[in-house]
Design an enzyme around this catalytic site. Structure first.
Site, PDB file in Angstrom:
ATOM      1  N   ASP A   1      -0.789 -11.605  15.185  1.00 58.08           N
ATOM      2  CA  ASP A   1      -0.988 -11.409  16.620  1.00 58.08           C
ATOM      3  C   ASP A   1      -1.994 -12.444  17.123  1.00 58.08           C
ATOM      4  OD1 ASP A   1      -0.913 -10.162  19.212  1.00 58.08           O
ATOM      5  OD2 ASP A   1      -0.448  -8.258  18.214  1.00 58.08           O
TER       6      ASP A   1
ATOM      7  N   ARG B   1      -2.496  -7.413   4.593  1.00 59.71           N
ATOM      8  CA  ARG B   1      -2.302  -6.903   5.957  1.00 59.71           C
ATOM      9  C   ARG B   1      -1.270  -7.697   6.759  1.00 59.71           C
ATOM     10  NH1 ARG B   1      -1.257  -5.851  10.294  1.00 59.71           N
ATOM     11  NH2 ARG B   1      -2.338  -4.580  11.841  1.00 59.71           N
ATOM     12  N   LYS B   2      -1.080  -8.959   6.403  1.00 58.65           N
ATOM     13  CA  LYS B   2      -0.107  -9.820   7.092  1.00 58.65           C
ATOM     14  C   LYS B   2      -0.308  -9.809   8.614  1.00 58.65           C
ATOM     15  CE  LYS B   2       3.536  -9.420   3.568  1.00 58.65           C
ATOM     16  NZ  LYS B   2       3.075  -8.301   2.720  1.00 58.65           N
TER      17      LYS B   2
ATOM     18  N   ARG C   1       5.614  -2.990  -9.268  1.00 60.63           N
ATOM     19  CA  ARG C   1       6.359  -1.991 -10.041  1.00 60.63           C
ATOM     20  C   ARG C   1       6.552  -2.376 -11.494  1.00 60.63           C
ATOM     21  NH1 ARG C   1      11.014  -1.641  -5.620  1.00 60.63           N
ATOM     22  NH2 ARG C   1      10.160  -3.732  -5.230  1.00 60.63           N
TER      23      ARG C   1
ATOM     24  N   LYS D   1      -4.179  -5.947  -5.090  1.00 62.16           N
ATOM     25  CA  LYS D   1      -3.597  -6.128  -3.754  1.00 62.16           C
ATOM     26  C   LYS D   1      -3.235  -4.763  -3.191  1.00 62.16           C
ATOM     27  CE  LYS D   1       0.683  -7.750  -2.967  1.00 62.16           C
ATOM     28  NZ  LYS D   1       1.313  -6.854  -1.947  1.00 62.16           N
TER      29      LYS D   1
END
Length: 268
Positions: free
Chosen positions: A97, A93-94, A236, A60
């Protein structure tokens, strides 16, 4: 009700070529681990992916984080690593619009996401027009299959993505059975009784930590898999301070796979 079918069984009847490939890859590599690689330089980005590649089904990216990005220097080597280690690519990218704008964001500009990312994702705030715009963009720019995840729930403290918002997002997902392959969510999103087999990918998964100072909340691997997660997203926990990516990659892959086998009754 949580789906207890094997990845192979799900691949055999899924309408999406992207989902079919992902399930087959997960079964062959025995992994449901997605590595979230949020680092600021191409060198570190590619180095981590090369180390983690053997243990993951998916990488990702947040490609706009990379300060020295270039298509030739960042994306082409990423594609080569995906072939070397047999994983798929998910650009986080989320999109949020109107249809024409997300189509251009997806296909154009510096990043040209549709040309290299197997999977991307979108918020449901603009309705199904966003889904239609992204699908059109994929159809116009590549012959490779592409898939979309809808953001139904988030792992951050105080998230507004719940309740009616989540329900409306599920309805949007139903508008395209082939292109919308699933959700970013914390649990199974249903739809089985209507013939949908959505892939659930869950961030905020940790074997050690419970959270961070910026509102991230972690759940255990066993917990998320038992409530319907198909792919665990770990960042992480794989390469944070003092962690060896290869050691942690193997550890999370084994934890995720064993949780999957338990869910399906293949492991006591």
């Amino acid at each position: 009700m949580v789906n207890t079918e094997t990845y192979t069984e799900r691949a055999s009847k899924h309408p999406s070529k992207v989902a079919q490939r992902l399930f087959q890859l997960m079964e062959s590599k025995k992994t449901n681990l997605c590595a979230s690689i949020d680092v600021p330089t191409t060198k570190e980005f590619l180095s981590l992916i090369d180390k983690l590649g053997p243990f993951i089904c998916l990488v990702k990216t947040h490609i706009d984080i990379i300060s020295d990005f270039s298509y030739e220097g960042t994306i082409l080597p990423l594609i080569e690593l995906s072939k070397k280690h047999n994983f798929m690519i998910f650009e986080d990218r989320k999109f949020a619009d109107i249809g024409n704008t997300v189509k251009l964001q997806y296909t154009s500009g510096v990043y040209k996401i549709s040309s290299w990312s197997d999977i991307t994702n979108a918020h449901g705030v603009t309705g199904k027009g966003g889904v239609e715009g992204l699908k059109k963009g994929a159809d116009e720019t590549t012959n490779e299959p592409r898939g979309l995840l809808m953001l139904a729930e988030l792992s951050s403290k105080g998230s507004l993505a719940y309740g009616e918002y989540t329900n409306k997002t599920i309805e949007i997902a139903k508008s395209d059975k082939e292109f919308v392959i699933g959700f970013i969510a914390q649990r199974d999103m249903g739809g089985h009784d209507q013939g949908f087999d959505w892939i659930i990918m869950t961030p905020g998964v940790g074997l050690d930590d419970k959270g961070d100072a910026l509102g991230q909340q972690y759940r255990t691997v066993d917990e998320v898999i038992s409530t319907g997660t198909d792919v665990i997203i770990v960042g992480r926990g794989l390469f944070g301070k003092g962690r060896d990516p290869e050691v942690e990659g193997k550890r999370y892959r084994e934890a995720g796979w064993n949780a999957y086998l338990k869910k399906n009754g293949q492991l006591e």
